[in-house]
Write a protein that holds these residues in place. Structure first.
Motif, short mmCIF file in Angstrom:
data_model
loop_
_atom_site.label_atom_id
_atom_site.label_comp_id
_atom_site.label_asym_id
_atom_site.label_seq_id
_atom_site.Cartn_x
_atom_site.Cartn_y
_atom_site.Cartn_z
N GLY A 209 -23.24 15.71 6.26
CA GLY A 209 -22.10 15.27 5.47
C GLY A 209 -21.86 13.79 5.56
N THR A 210 -20.74 13.35 4.98
CA THR A 210 -20.37 11.95 4.92
C THR A 210 -19.16 11.70 5.79
OG1 THR A 210 -21.18 11.82 2.65
CG2 THR A 210 -19.73 10.06 3.37
N SER A 211 -19.23 10.73 6.67
CA SER A 211 -18.14 10.47 7.60
C SER A 211 -16.91 9.93 6.89
CB SER A 211 -18.58 9.47 8.67
OG SER A 211 -19.61 10.02 9.45
N ALA A 212 -15.76 10.04 7.57
CA ALA A 212 -14.50 9.58 7.00
C ALA A 212 -14.61 8.13 6.55
CB ALA A 212 -13.38 9.72 8.03
N GLY A 213 -14.08 7.83 5.39
CA GLY A 213 -14.18 6.50 4.82
C GLY A 213 -14.98 6.50 3.54
N GLY A 214 -15.80 7.56 3.35
CA GLY A 214 -16.52 7.70 2.10
C GLY A 214 -17.93 7.13 2.16
N LYS A 215 -18.75 7.57 1.23
CA LYS A 215 -20.17 7.20 1.27
C LYS A 215 -20.39 5.72 0.98
CE LYS A 215 -20.84 8.63 -3.56
NZ LYS A 215 -21.59 9.53 -4.45
N ASP A 216 -19.40 5.02 0.36
CA ASP A 216 -19.57 3.60 0.10
C ASP A 216 -19.45 2.78 1.38
OD1 ASP A 216 -19.91 4.11 -2.58
OD2 ASP A 216 -17.78 3.86 -3.05
N GLU A 217 -18.80 3.35 2.41
CA GLU A 217 -18.62 2.63 3.67
C GLU A 217 -19.53 3.16 4.77
OE1 GLU A 217 -14.53 2.17 4.88
OE2 GLU A 217 -13.84 2.37 2.82
#
Length: 343
Positions: A209-217
């Protein structure tokens, strides 16, 4: 603090008043632990989770759990109090808040049939062999694989038993160790459980998955995890935990730990943990390679366990300190005595 005191008083009054495992269909369980550790460098040196304080009689945590089943539905709530529950288990890990407790589990389960059930809430992770509660681990100090996480997963999952030898769990989860996910439900996880022969259990785990903050960060992270245990005989058993985690912006880790254990009598056991753990390279920065060996004894009577333990760690990056606490060294060792009571 009044709410916390009331919550603790409620648990305590229920247990003291009835002094039994089940009250009106509510199952009550828990544990309490304390320890003394001496690091041979005369200071806090090996920085894995739990048993950190040097030459101090220190508290672990008071763990209290309740379970209630009504027909096909069940509920589990579990909280911990004390240093191990407040400062060493996320999300209260920074120690800056006023909470004196930590929620370990808070979920509901519904069995649609004998083969299929669904669970939703905040749950102890399905990744790894070791857990937060000292009553459920043989060794008192924990492995590097345990410390790498995750500890808990909030989400919803379904489990289907194809037979008594094969079952599969799959679910959607928040980011690791958070009550809520700031970027939405962001992880998918699955567990395949196999019991091909008597005494052998195998769990193949997957979480991405993608960590908190979103895939852009932050980039996505993926962990493959294997847990196995085999009862060779009534006296001897062995456990295994192996994992590979990739987190593109921060590298990740790889590791394997082996857990042989021998039952001397019904009340005395001896076991070892041998572990190799490596953090992955990040750009030009090379990861660390760590080896650890832990030898543990356990003397038990009823719910009480007395746990002497000696541990030796080595790291070529020389993160440890000698007794002058100014000279770096690649090895460290410690001895600990712990007492754990489970009810």
């Amino acid at each position: 603090m009044k709410k916390i005191t009331l919550l603790f008083s409620l648990f305590l009054s229920i247990y003291v008043s009835y002094s039994q495992e089940s009250v009106g269909g509510i199952e009550i369980s828990g544990s309490a632990d304390a320890y003394w550790k001496y690091d041979f460098a005369n200071g806090e040196n090996i920085q894995t989770y739990f048993a950190n304080d040097h030459n101090s009689i220190s508290l672990g945590m008071l763990n209290l759990a309740i379970k209630k089943s009504t027909g096909k539905a069940s509920f589990v709530g579990e909280v911990s109090f004390g240093p191990r529950g407040q400062y060493l288990t996320i999300p209260n890990g920074d120690g800056t808040d006023d909470n004196s407790f930590h929620i370990q589990n808070l979920y509901v389960d519904y069995a649609f049939s004998d083969k299929f059930s669904m669970t939703a809430g905040y749950m102890g992770t399905f990744i790894g062999l070791e857990v937060i509660s000292p009553a459920s681990n043989f060794h008192y100090s924990t492995s590097y694989l345990f410390g790498a996480g995750p500890f808990q997963n909030a989400g919803i999952k379904g489990t289907y038993a194809f037979s008594d030898k094969v079952s599969l769990m799959a679910g959607l989860f928040n980011d690791w160790n958070t009550y809520k996910d700031l970027n939405g439900v962001s992880h998918f996880g699955a567990q395949l459980n196999l019991a091909p022969i008597e005494g052998l259990s195998i769990y193949a785990n997957f979480l991405t998955g993608t960590s908190a903050g979103g895939k852009d960060e932050y980039s996505s992270g993926t962990i493959y995890d294997l847990v196995a245990s085999y009862e060779v005989s009534e006296k001897f058993s062995v456990g295994l935990n192996a994992a590979d985690y990739t987190f593109k912006s921060e590298g990740g880790f790889q590791g394997v730990a082996l857990y042989p254990k021998y039952n001397i009598t019904d009340y005395a056991q001896i076991g070892a943990r041998g572990e190799f753990y490596k953090t992955k390279d990040v750009g030009s920065d090379e990861g660390e390679e760590i080896t650890s060996f832990t030898l543990t004894g356990k003397l038990s009577h009823g719910g009480l366990s007395f746990i002497p333990e000696v541990r030796f760690d080595s790291n070529d990056s020389m993160p440890f300190l000698k007794s002058d606490f100014t000279t770096s060294t690649k090895s460290a060792s410690q001895f600990s005595l712990a007492v754990v009571y489970a009810f």
